[in-house]
Scaffold this motif. Structure first.
Motif, PDB file in Angstrom:
ATOM      1  N   UNK A 145       2.198  22.356   4.533  1.00 32.56           N
ATOM      2  CA  UNK A 145       1.511  21.574   5.563  1.00 32.56           C
ATOM      3  C   UNK A 145       0.813  22.541   6.524  1.00 32.56           C
ATOM      4  N   UNK A 146      -0.513  22.421   6.617  1.00 30.26           N
ATOM      5  CA  UNK A 146      -1.261  23.318   7.505  1.00 30.26           C
ATOM      6  C   UNK A 146      -0.947  22.986   8.966  1.00 30.26           C
ATOM      7  N   UNK A 147      -1.250  23.919   9.843  1.00 33.52           N
ATOM      8  CA  UNK A 147      -1.044  23.658  11.281  1.00 33.52           C
ATOM      9  C   UNK A 147      -1.933  22.498  11.743  1.00 33.52           C
ATOM     10  N   UNK A 148      -3.140  22.431  11.181  1.00 37.64           N
ATOM     11  CA  UNK A 148      -4.065  21.362  11.584  1.00 37.64           C
ATOM     12  C   UNK A 148      -3.472  19.994  11.235  1.00 37.64           C
ATOM     13  N   UNK A 149      -2.979  19.878  10.013  1.00 34.61           N
ATOM     14  CA  UNK A 149      -2.352  18.612   9.626  1.00 34.61           C
ATOM     15  C   UNK A 149      -1.069  18.407  10.425  1.00 34.61           C
ATOM     16  N   UNK A 150      -0.354  19.487  10.653  1.00 33.24           N
ATOM     17  CA  UNK A 150       0.866  19.399  11.479  1.00 33.24           C
ATOM     18  C   UNK A 150       0.572  18.798  12.841  1.00 33.24           C
ATOM     19  N   UNK A 151      -0.572  19.202  13.434  1.00 32.58           N
ATOM     20  CA  UNK A 151      -0.945  18.691  14.761  1.00 32.58           C
ATOM     21  C   UNK A 151      -1.328  17.217  14.701  1.00 32.58           C
ATOM     22  N   UNK A 152      -1.672  16.740  13.508  1.00 34.12           N
ATOM     23  CA  UNK A 152      -2.079  15.329  13.377  1.00 34.12           C
ATOM     24  C   UNK A 152      -0.936  14.437  12.881  1.00 34.12           C
ATOM     25  N   UNK A 153       0.240  14.997  12.703  1.00 34.93           N
ATOM     26  CA  UNK A 153       1.366  14.191  12.229  1.00 34.93           C
ATOM     27  C   UNK A 153       1.839  13.194  13.277  1.00 34.93           C
ATOM     28  N   UNK A 154       1.764  13.584  14.538  1.00 33.70           N
ATOM     29  CA  UNK A 154       2.241  12.688  15.603  1.00 33.70           C
ATOM     30  C   UNK A 154       1.396  11.403  15.623  1.00 33.70           C
ATOM     31  N   UNK A 155       0.040  11.499  15.695  1.00 35.33           N
ATOM     32  CA  UNK A 155      -0.734  10.254  15.607  1.00 35.33           C
ATOM     33  C   UNK A 155      -0.597   9.575  14.249  1.00 35.33           C
ATOM     34  N   UNK A 156      -0.475  10.351  13.186  1.00 35.68           N
ATOM     35  CA  UNK A 156      -0.274   9.727  11.875  1.00 35.68           C
ATOM     36  C   UNK A 156       1.019   8.913  11.892  1.00 35.68           C
ATOM     37  N   UNK A 157       1.990   9.412  12.625  1.00 36.83           N
ATOM     38  CA  UNK A 157       3.257   8.683  12.745  1.00 36.83           C
ATOM     39  C   UNK A 157       3.069   7.322  13.403  1.00 36.83           C
ATOM     40  N   UNK A 158       2.195   7.245  14.397  1.00 34.59           N
ATOM     41  CA  UNK A 158       1.908   5.955  15.041  1.00 34.59           C
ATOM     42  C   UNK A 158       1.277   5.006  14.021  1.00 34.59           C
ATOM     43  N   UNK A 159       0.339   5.560  13.230  1.00 30.08           N
ATOM     44  CA  UNK A 159      -0.331   4.764  12.197  1.00 30.08           C
ATOM     45  C   UNK A 159       0.687   4.252  11.186  1.00 30.08           C
ATOM     46  N   UNK A 160       1.506   5.165  10.686  1.00 28.90           N
ATOM     47  CA  UNK A 160       2.457   4.830   9.626  1.00 28.90           C
ATOM     48  C   UNK A 160       3.557   3.894  10.135  1.00 28.90           C
TER      49      UNK A 160
END
Ligand SMILES: [Zn+2]
Ligand SMILES: [Zn+2]
Length: 353
Positions: A145-160
């Motif tokens: 998992x890249x740092x960029x994707x890592x930084x987007x996991x929190x909003x992705x978590x809201x989506x999921x």
């Protein structure tokens, strides 16, 4: 550590804007904290409130404050009572700091803690070279998992979390709002086996990305009247309406329209935050429909995070179409201005650039 100062974006004055500083103190590390060198951070709607100094920000922030709360990086120091993480670990940050002792925390619902604090709002944030935060809020990343994707996991978590709550497998799903989270939700609904996915927004550029993320059809609710939009949706769903509607806007008109497009006995998931009370005809919207309405906030700590990783690794879901731009941290204002001018997707800030 030799250095005592770092670069970062500081909100120091109760007015619009922020300051890029090179003389911020590197934060202290408490016994249960970790110090992380931020490799990537992402801009959230909350950060837009902070930079614009809206009512939302005024009510919550004590200045000065480094803001930003969606981030990933490397652990460079751990507090004396932290044993589950070590220097060199790669982690992403969970925004919500739970108290760990209220009823919600004790019954495994830390994401909905009664005494919640928020990184980058109540505690110093991630638009900086370093952030110190509780080890409880770190989610370990593996090297895939890249740092960029890592930084987007929190909003992705809201989506999921929203899509998961909708139990969308085999369902016709209507998603309102195609900001980064809504777009990720379209991809997540696809990954979770939704039958047909419809995305609604007022910007064609965002709706185009929704198609790339897996939407079968899109509705520009500014270009058509509410009746036209409803007729279209009914046409797409054999006159039934959507089985599940998920709202990421909090917009009154979107919520009213969304309930109008929900089929009888359907499920409505509310994720977006209305900024004031809204009027809704409950008789038709909920009672006569026997609709189920669920509120969803944040992400489960850490079931949703695991779910996100599973989707990233085992489905077609790609974060690439959702990435709006990558900027050096020092150019943070360009990233904010891109958002304000309607550029779709998530904006990333890189302190090391
Ligand atoms: Zn956020
Ligand atoms: Zn709590």
């Amino acid at each position: 550590m030799e250095r005592k100062t770092m670069k970062g974006v500081l909100k120091s004055l109760p007015q619009e804007g922020a300051e890029y500083r090179e003389d911020l103190p590197i934060p202290e590390v408490g016994p249960r904290d970790i110090l992380v060198k931020v490799q990537a951070a992402a801009i959230c709607g909350t950060d837009q409130h902070i930079i614009n100094w809206t009512e939302y920000a005024k009510q919550r922030l004590t200045l000065p404050m480094v803001f930003g709360h969606e981030f990933a990086g490397d652990v460079v120091a751990v507090g004396s009572d932290v044993h589950e993480l070590s220097v060199g670990d790669r982690v992403a940050g969970e925004t919500h700091i739970p108290c760990n002792h209220c009823y919600m925390c004790k019954t495994n619902r830390r994401h909905n803690c009664a005494n919640m604090k928020i990184i980058g709002v109540h505690a110093p944030g991630a638009f900086a070279e370093y952030i110190s935060f509780p080890a409880d809020c770190a989610y370990k990343l593996d090297d895939d998992i890249s740092y960029e994707i890592g930084a987007m996991l929190e909003p992705m978590g809201v989506a999921v979390h929203g899509v998961s709550a909708g139990e969308v497998k085999g369902c016709n799903v209507l998603i309102f709002g195609c900001g980064p989270i809504g777009l990720m939700a379209v991809g997540a609904a696809r990954a979770m086996g939704a039958k047909k996915i419809f995305a609604a927004d007022v910007f064609d550029a965002k709706l185009e990305i929704a198609k790339v993320m897996g939407a079968d059809a899109v509705l520009n609710t500014r270009a058509m009247s509410a009746d036209e939009a409803r007729a279209k949706l009914l046409e797409y769903t054999d006159g039934m309406g959507a089985d599940v509607v998920i709202d990421y806007t909090g917009n009154a008109a979107a919520l009213q329209q969304g309930f109008g497009m929900l089929r009888k006995n359907g499920t409505f998931i509310m994720v977006g935050l209305p900024d004031k009370p809204i009027a809704l005809d409950l008789t038709d919207a909920i009672v006569y429909k026997e609709a189920t309405v669920k509120g969803v906030t944040g992400r489960l700590m850490y079931e949703t995070w695991d779910e996100c990783i599973d989707i990233l690794k085992n489905s077609e879901f790609s974060m690439e179409p959702v990435t709006g731009g990558v900027y050096p941290l020092s150019n943070y204002m360009d990233a904010f201005n891109a958002i304000f001018s309607g550029v779709p997707g998530k904006m990333l800030l890189i302190p090391g650039k």
